[in-house]
Design a protein around this motif. Sequence first.
Motif, PDB file in Angstrom:
ATOM      1  N   MET A 388       3.675  36.482  38.296  1.00  9.60           N
ATOM      2  CA  MET A 388       4.628  36.976  37.296  1.00  9.60           C
ATOM      3  C   MET A 388       5.526  35.828  36.817  1.00  9.60           C
ATOM      4  SD  MET A 388       3.617  40.046  37.176  1.00  9.60           S
ATOM      5  CE  MET A 388       4.837  40.740  36.053  1.00  9.60           C
ATOM      6  N   PRO A 389       5.945  35.882  35.531  1.00 10.92           N
ATOM      7  CA  PRO A 389       6.726  34.769  34.977  1.00 10.92           C
ATOM      8  C   PRO A 389       8.179  34.711  35.450  1.00 10.92           C
ATOM      9  CG  PRO A 389       6.426  36.493  33.322  1.00 10.92           C
ATOM     10  CD  PRO A 389       5.599  36.890  34.498  1.00 10.92           C
ATOM     11  N   SER A 390       8.703  35.826  35.976  1.00  2.00           N
ATOM     12  CA  SER A 390      10.115  35.841  36.378  1.00  2.00           C
ATOM     13  C   SER A 390      10.356  36.982  37.363  1.00  2.00           C
ATOM     14  CB  SER A 390      11.020  36.048  35.155  1.00  2.00           C
ATOM     15  OG  SER A 390      10.804  37.351  34.624  1.00  2.00           O
ATOM     16  N   ILE A 391      11.515  36.949  38.013  1.00  2.00           N
ATOM     17  CA  ILE A 391      11.905  38.045  38.910  1.00  2.00           C
ATOM     18  C   ILE A 391      12.040  39.335  38.111  1.00  2.00           C
ATOM     19  CG2 ILE A 391      13.771  38.911  40.384  1.00  2.00           C
ATOM     20  CD1 ILE A 391      14.325  36.069  41.254  1.00  2.00           C
ATOM     21  N   GLN A 392      12.695  39.240  36.955  1.00  2.00           N
ATOM     22  CA  GLN A 392      12.892  40.420  36.095  1.00  2.00           C
ATOM     23  C   GLN A 392      11.539  41.074  35.767  1.00  2.00           C
ATOM     24  OE1 GLN A 392      16.091  41.385  34.466  1.00  2.00           O
ATOM     25  NE2 GLN A 392      14.973  43.244  33.972  1.00  2.00           N
ATOM     26  N   ALA A 393      10.567  40.256  35.360  1.00  2.00           N
ATOM     27  CA  ALA A 393       9.244  40.778  34.994  1.00  2.00           C
ATOM     28  C   ALA A 393       8.563  41.421  36.199  1.00  2.00           C
ATOM     29  CB  ALA A 393       8.370  39.652  34.430  1.00  2.00           C
ATOM     30  N   ALA A 394       8.724  40.813  37.376  1.00  2.00           N
ATOM     31  CA  ALA A 394       8.109  41.363  38.588  1.00  2.00           C
ATOM     32  C   ALA A 394       8.710  42.719  38.943  1.00  2.00           C
ATOM     33  CB  ALA A 394       8.281  40.379  39.743  1.00  2.00           C
ATOM     34  N   VAL A 395      10.037  42.832  38.850  1.00  2.00           N
ATOM     35  CA  VAL A 395      10.705  44.106  39.157  1.00  2.00           C
ATOM     36  C   VAL A 395      10.250  45.189  38.186  1.00  2.00           C
ATOM     37  CG1 VAL A 395      12.944  45.290  39.198  1.00  2.00           C
ATOM     38  CG2 VAL A 395      12.711  43.055  40.281  1.00  2.00           C
ATOM     39  N   GLU A 396      10.225  44.860  36.893  1.00  2.00           N
ATOM     40  CA  GLU A 396       9.801  45.850  35.873  1.00  2.00           C
ATOM     41  C   GLU A 396       8.367  46.307  36.124  1.00  2.00           C
ATOM     42  OE1 GLU A 396      10.583  43.957  32.129  1.00  2.00           O
ATOM     43  OE2 GLU A 396      12.768  44.154  32.359  1.00  2.00           O
ATOM     44  N   LYS A 397       7.498  45.363  36.437  1.00  2.00           N
ATOM     45  CA  LYS A 397       6.090  45.687  36.697  1.00  2.00           C
ATOM     46  C   LYS A 397       5.961  46.568  37.946  1.00  2.00           C
ATOM     47  CE  LYS A 397       1.504  44.794  36.459  1.00  2.00           C
ATOM     48  NZ  LYS A 397       0.634  45.145  35.336  1.00  2.00           N
ATOM     49  N   ALA A 398       6.696  46.220  39.000  1.00  2.00           N
ATOM     50  CA  ALA A 398       6.630  46.998  40.245  1.00  2.00           C
ATOM     51  C   ALA A 398       7.066  48.440  40.014  1.00  2.00           C
ATOM     52  CB  ALA A 398       7.501  46.343  41.322  1.00  2.00           C
ATOM     53  N   PHE A 399       8.167  48.628  39.288  1.00  2.00           N
ATOM     54  CA  PHE A 399       8.626  49.993  38.994  1.00  2.00           C
ATOM     55  C   PHE A 399       7.626  50.732  38.109  1.00  2.00           C
ATOM     56  CE2 PHE A 399      13.146  48.789  40.098  1.00  2.00           C
ATOM     57  CZ  PHE A 399      13.261  49.712  41.126  1.00  2.00           C
ATOM     58  N   ALA A 400       6.965  49.998  37.206  1.00  2.00           N
ATOM     59  CA  ALA A 400       6.002  50.631  36.295  1.00  2.00           C
ATOM     60  C   ALA A 400       4.784  51.158  37.046  1.00  2.00           C
ATOM     61  CB  ALA A 400       5.569  49.629  35.213  1.00  2.00           C
ATOM     62  N   ILE A 401       4.363  50.463  38.107  1.00  2.00           N
ATOM     63  CA  ILE A 401       3.134  50.888  38.799  1.00  2.00           C
ATOM     64  C   ILE A 401       3.403  51.725  40.044  1.00  2.00           C
ATOM     65  CG2 ILE A 401       1.725  48.979  37.906  1.00  2.00           C
ATOM     66  CD1 ILE A 401       2.123  47.446  40.451  1.00  2.00           C
ATOM     67  N   ALA A 402       4.678  51.836  40.445  1.00  2.00           N
ATOM     68  CA  ALA A 402       5.000  52.585  41.670  1.00  2.00           C
ATOM     69  C   ALA A 402       5.298  54.051  41.356  1.00  2.00           C
ATOM     70  CB  ALA A 402       6.208  51.953  42.360  1.00  2.00           C
ATOM     71  N   GLY A 403       4.679  54.937  42.134  1.00  2.00           N
ATOM     72  CA  GLY A 403       5.048  56.348  42.063  1.00  2.00           C
ATOM     73  C   GLY A 403       6.244  56.603  42.967  1.00  2.00           C
ATOM     74  N   GLU A 404       6.821  57.807  42.882  1.00  2.00           N
ATOM     75  CA  GLU A 404       8.032  58.135  43.657  1.00  2.00           C
ATOM     76  C   GLU A 404       7.816  58.034  45.165  1.00  2.00           C
ATOM     77  OE1 GLU A 404      10.308  61.594  42.981  1.00  2.00           O
ATOM     78  OE2 GLU A 404      11.084  60.896  41.059  1.00  2.00           O
ATOM     79  N   GLN A 405       6.590  58.263  45.617  1.00  2.00           N
ATOM     80  CA  GLN A 405       6.303  58.233  47.053  1.00  2.00           C
ATOM     81  C   GLN A 405       5.861  56.856  47.550  1.00  2.00           C
ATOM     82  OE1 GLN A 405       7.097  60.942  48.908  1.00  2.00           O
ATOM     83  NE2 GLN A 405       7.815  61.613  46.887  1.00  2.00           N
ATOM     84  N   ASP A 406       5.713  55.898  46.611  1.00  2.00           N
ATOM     85  CA  ASP A 406       5.270  54.552  46.991  1.00  2.00           C
ATOM     86  C   ASP A 406       6.455  53.708  47.470  1.00  2.00           C
ATOM     87  OD1 ASP A 406       2.771  55.370  46.186  1.00  2.00           O
ATOM     88  OD2 ASP A 406       2.946  54.506  44.179  1.00  2.00           O
ATOM     89  N   VAL A 407       6.136  52.552  48.038  1.00  2.00           N
ATOM     90  CA  VAL A 407       7.170  51.653  48.565  1.00  2.00           C
ATOM     91  C   VAL A 407       6.971  50.260  47.970  1.00  2.00           C
ATOM     92  CG1 VAL A 407       8.185  50.623  50.647  1.00  2.00           C
ATOM     93  CG2 VAL A 407       7.230  52.940  50.748  1.00  2.00           C
ATOM     94  N   ILE A 408       8.060  49.706  47.427  1.00  2.00           N
ATOM     95  CA  ILE A 408       8.055  48.323  46.937  1.00  2.00           C
ATOM     96  C   ILE A 408       8.758  47.465  47.993  1.00  2.00           C
ATOM     97  CG2 ILE A 408       8.821  46.747  45.107  1.00  2.00           C
ATOM     98  CD1 ILE A 408       9.049  49.308  43.293  1.00  2.00           C
ATOM     99  N   ILE A 409       8.126  46.373  48.392  1.00  2.00           N
ATOM    100  CA  ILE A 409       8.753  45.453  49.355  1.00  2.00           C
ATOM    101  C   ILE A 409       8.791  44.054  48.739  1.00  2.00           C
ATOM    102  CG2 ILE A 409       8.702  44.466  51.674  1.00  2.00           C
ATOM    103  CD1 ILE A 409       7.117  46.859  52.618  1.00  2.00           C
TER     104      ILE A 409
END
Length: 429
Positions: A388-409
Amino acid sequence: MNYQESREYIDRITREIPSVLGLDHMRELMKRLGNPQDDLKYVHVAGTNGKGSVIAFLYSALSGAGYRIGRYVSPTLYSYRGRMEVAGSRISRESFAAYITQVAEAIIAMTKDGYPHPTAFEIETAVAFLFFRDEKCDLVLLEVGMGGNLDATNIIKNTLLAVLVSISMDHMSFLGNTLSQIAEKKAGIIKDHCHVVTAMQKPEAMQVIEKVCAEHHAECTVADASQIQVFQESCLGQTIRYDGEDYEIPLAGVYQKENAVVALNALKVLNELGFATTAEQRKEGLQNAHWNGRFTVICKKPLFVVDGAHNPAAADMMAASIEHYFKGKRLIYIMGVFADKDYRSVIQKTAHFADQILTIQTPDNVRALPAEKLAETVREYNPNVQAMPSIQAAVEKAFAIAGEQDVIIAFGSLSFIGEMTDIVEKQHQ
């Protein structure tokens, strides 16, 4: 210098003066500043993983008992000035700038006399000693930067208590290639006749610590975490029983139980050394401790955890926590590391848990590994990886692909976790 200029000065020194291990430059610098470190008493904390957490427990309990406690830790996640604080207040911008100006003047005189220029960490440590002396601290909790024997903090003489947290393989290019060599460097903080509290170590590290304690006639207490009973635990904290008392710990991660036991044993020794705490103050101290970025939940839907797993031992602990709290959950990682760390081992121990991995380059740091290079290595262990090109882009992408029951680490270097936390909090206010 004003505060902005003082920070630019530190940043320039960080870029221009490489890290060195050794006390000669520090001794000369502190002599020219009047040796303020000699006016203070210390709990000196070394080891590979857990230093900051143990200090957080001690700081909370001792401050709660009414002592004027200084704390020196690094790195910090949210505020640069948070690395040196007294009684819950970090050093002010004005004080920091004034101390940096004083130290810089001493360094000009030093270099004119032919001495090498001190490093950024040596300068920051000198500032901390001046600050703690002027604040008239009863006791200073001092975290080692790297190793122990040759670390800038080891210029101190008045060590009441040396604490050794879990020791494992890290900084091998500086500290040695075997656990015994690394343990010997870290045990270098043990002074003649001081008291020592150590976590239960691997046998080769324990042998070294026992030998060094015997050489210095230092009384050693081993904090045995196998005596703990766990009543309740989740990724938001845990309740344990140790030595007949119940403690609520707000820090998650399976390893925090061991850190809590090290801190409780340290408080027991400090009781005998004139820094008494009651059972209630110890309980409240552990319950009120804060130490962000160590398996810390920063968002609940979806669950978003940040962790400073930046070396193989910390990766083992993170993997154990994942197995413990998130078995069967779909995991998305955001990962950024320093190039000089054993990041391949970290990947090897953690990559197989993840459904998707997003790599980033930690910003504004010469040691940062490029996101693409990190992704290449991750791909050897998990094909579902994207740079990913930046922290911001990584966070946005993670939220976009995560469902409510998933976990982002998000994990790896602690250096990007503060910025990431700010981004997540702005998106989910």
